[in-house]
Enzyme design. Structure first.
Site, PDB file in Angstrom:
ATOM      1  N   GLU A 175       0.813  -1.225   0.000  1.00  0.00           N
ATOM      2  CA  GLU A 175       0.000   0.000   0.000  1.00  0.00           C
ATOM      3  C   GLU A 175       0.844   1.271   0.000  1.00  0.00           C
ATOM      4  O   GLU A 175       0.864   2.023   0.992  1.00  0.00           O
ATOM      5  CB  GLU A 175      -0.992  -0.005   1.170  1.00  0.00           C
ATOM      6  CG  GLU A 175      -2.047  -1.069   1.034  1.00  0.00           C
ATOM      7  CD  GLU A 175      -3.316  -0.794   1.845  1.00  0.00           C
ATOM      8  OE1 GLU A 175      -3.386   0.240   2.533  1.00  0.00           O
ATOM      9  OE2 GLU A 175      -4.249  -1.600   1.762  1.00  0.00           O
ATOM     10  N   GLU A 212      -5.116  -8.362  -0.193  1.00  0.00           N
ATOM     11  CA  GLU A 212      -5.924  -8.109   1.007  1.00  0.00           C
ATOM     12  C   GLU A 212      -7.372  -7.882   0.620  1.00  0.00           C
ATOM     13  O   GLU A 212      -7.656  -7.263  -0.420  1.00  0.00           O
ATOM     14  CB  GLU A 212      -5.449  -6.853   1.771  1.00  0.00           C
ATOM     15  CG  GLU A 212      -4.166  -7.037   2.520  1.00  0.00           C
ATOM     16  CD  GLU A 212      -3.758  -5.787   3.305  1.00  0.00           C
ATOM     17  OE1 GLU A 212      -4.645  -5.017   3.741  1.00  0.00           O
ATOM     18  OE2 GLU A 212      -2.539  -5.601   3.475  1.00  0.00           O
TER      19      GLU A 212
END
Ligand code: BGC
Length: 464
Positions: free
Chosen positions: A171, A370
């Site tokens: 991320e 995720e």
């Protein structure tokens, strides 16, 4: 013709995984020679984390990893995505490695392999060595990018016989934007400002910080290739900002895809296209990143796989005659949101994200690195945790993911965030994302209803 799927099956060899990150689970923050990370510093700073929580102990995975691998096996996972703590390996960010740190990950990966669980390692999940923050201002300097590549090469050498899949950085957009600028998040009716470690505001220098992070990714890909085993695969793991077509017609799909490309301009788009988009450079103006041709070559290093974290849609999009060619449909006030108000329920995002990654950038292997949600996770009188919202989310998202695979998107695995409740960054222990409940006082682990659902889906290799 693609086979119409009535059984909602996933392909043979599909990875049913669970994910975690070092700072969120390990604890042992100052044991066995580990150095400080910016998260140790940040969490120890009064007022930064809810209730003054820290990751000092987290869920003590450092000492309980065997029990946790047994849990993974019990819930039917055949893959595990975890992150390596850079300051455990290089306490000063660079220089002499810490053998005890490396040894921990050798033990974890041996345990995984002994239980038939494939390890997927993320090399950076936000816990930058504090030494590099002090010395270089962290990601404000390209020296940090170079130190990152050295650390990654070293890991590939050390774990190359055990780990075949690597994600460089987790991320990009979350830790860069929150850590070096602060972002406004829409919680449905109210907007809040969020910041995270190291908690500095670099203003317009943010373009340069972003650039250093993607250079780090590129140099890491090269280092892992050079020093890892032959069959090693590597790529980024980004929380893709996916614009979802409101209506599935060719013109709206095209508009949503174009929006997705621009939304990801500072990270995925430049990594996978090898150059910044014109619109991004226009927006940056005189603050556009200073780049060298060497930087751009590194950034454009071909990757073997692309990891995308998918929780929500950036927005629903429709085609528009006006520039930039799409219309951002505002979420209705009553649009369903999960326990975390930022998580607008949008299962179609996990269909379109891999579709766009494939069609725009030709990715050959895509992983959902995720997906998941927090839930209130109250323990019922009979001792069960009936997290029906998490089961609903998984069933709907996996239905859409299966549809993407049926439509030829090369998705090879799904990692649920998270294996177990853990330290949820600024929220401390207040947000529970696990399939397994952790009692934060006794650290006892107990699978929730969602773990049972996951086990059945993995067993059938289909939506359950
Ligand atoms: C992060 C995780 C985090 C999860 C839930 C992702 O942004 O990679 O570390 O716990 O979402 O907020």
């Amino acid at each position: 013709m693609t086979r119409p799927s009535t059984d909602r099956k996933f392909p043979q060899g599909f990875y049913w995984g669970v994910a975690t990150a070092a700072y969120q689970i390990e604890g042992a923050w100052n044991e066995d020679g580990k150095g400080m990370s910016i998260w140790d510093t940040y969490a120890h700073t009064p007022g930064k984390i809810k209730n003054g929580d820290t990751g000092d102990v987290a869920v003590d995975h450092y000492h309980r990893y065997k029990e946790d691998v047994a849990l993974m096996k019990d819930i039917g996972a055949n893959a595990y995505r975890f992150s390596i703590s850079w300051p455990r390996i290089f306490p000063d960010g660079a220089g002499a490695p810490n053998a005890k740190g490396v040894d921990f990950y050798k033990r974890v990966t041996d345990e995984l392999r002994a239980n038939g669980i494939e390890p997927f390692a993320t090399l950076y999940h936000w816990d930058l060595p504090q030494a590099l923050e002090d010395k270089y201002g962290g990601w404000r300097s390209k020296d940090t990018s170079k130190a990152f590549a050295d650390y990654c090469g070293y890991i590939a050498q050390q774990l190359g016989d055990r780990v075949k899949h690597y994600f460089t950085i987790n991320e990009f957009s979350s830790f860069v934007e929150m850590g070096y600028h602060g972002v406004e998040v829409d919680l449905g009716g109210k907007r809040v400002r969020m910041e995270s470690a190291p908690g500095v505001d670099v203003g317009r220098e943010i373009y340069q910080v972003r650039h250093h992070v993607i250079v780090a990714h590129g140099l890491a890909v090269q280092a892992i290739r050079a020093q890892g085993a032959k069959e090693t695969k590597v790529g980024p793991a980004e929380v893709i900002q996916c614009a979802v077509p409101m209506i599935e017609t060719p013109e709206h799909i095209k508009a949503a895809q174009a929006a997705t490309r621009e939304l990801n301009a500072p990270y995925l788009t430049v990594m996978l296209e090898g150059k910044y988009t014109d619109a991004y450079l226009r927006q940056a103006g005189k603050d556009a990143p200073k780049v060298t041709s060497e930087d751009m070559r590194a950034i454009a290093s071909p990757v073997d796989l692309v990891g995308v974290n998918v929780y929500k849609a950036a927005f629903y999009a429709m085609a528009s005659d006006e520039a930039p060619g799409w219309f951002q449909v505002p979420f209705s006030k009553s649009h369903p949101r999960m326990f975390n108000r930022w998580l607008t329920f949008a299962p179609e995002a996990i269909y379109w994200a891999p579709k766009f990654v494939q069609t725009m950038w030709g990715a050959k292997e895509i992983f959902i690195t995720e997906n998941g949600c927090a839930s209130d996770d109250v323990v019922a009188e009979d001792g069960g945790v009936y997290d029906t919202d998490r089961v609903m989310l998984m069933r709907n998202y996996l239905t859409q993911l299966q549809r993407a695979i049926d439509d030829a998107a090369p998705v090879k695995g799904y990692f649920h965030w998270s294996l177990m409740d853990n330290f949820e960054w600024m929220e401390g222990y207040g947000n529970r994302f696990g399939l397994v409940r952790v009692d934060f006082k006794t650290l006892e682990r107990k699978p929730k209803l969602s773990a049972e659902w996951f086990r059945e889906a993995a067993r059938k290799n289909a939506v359950a």
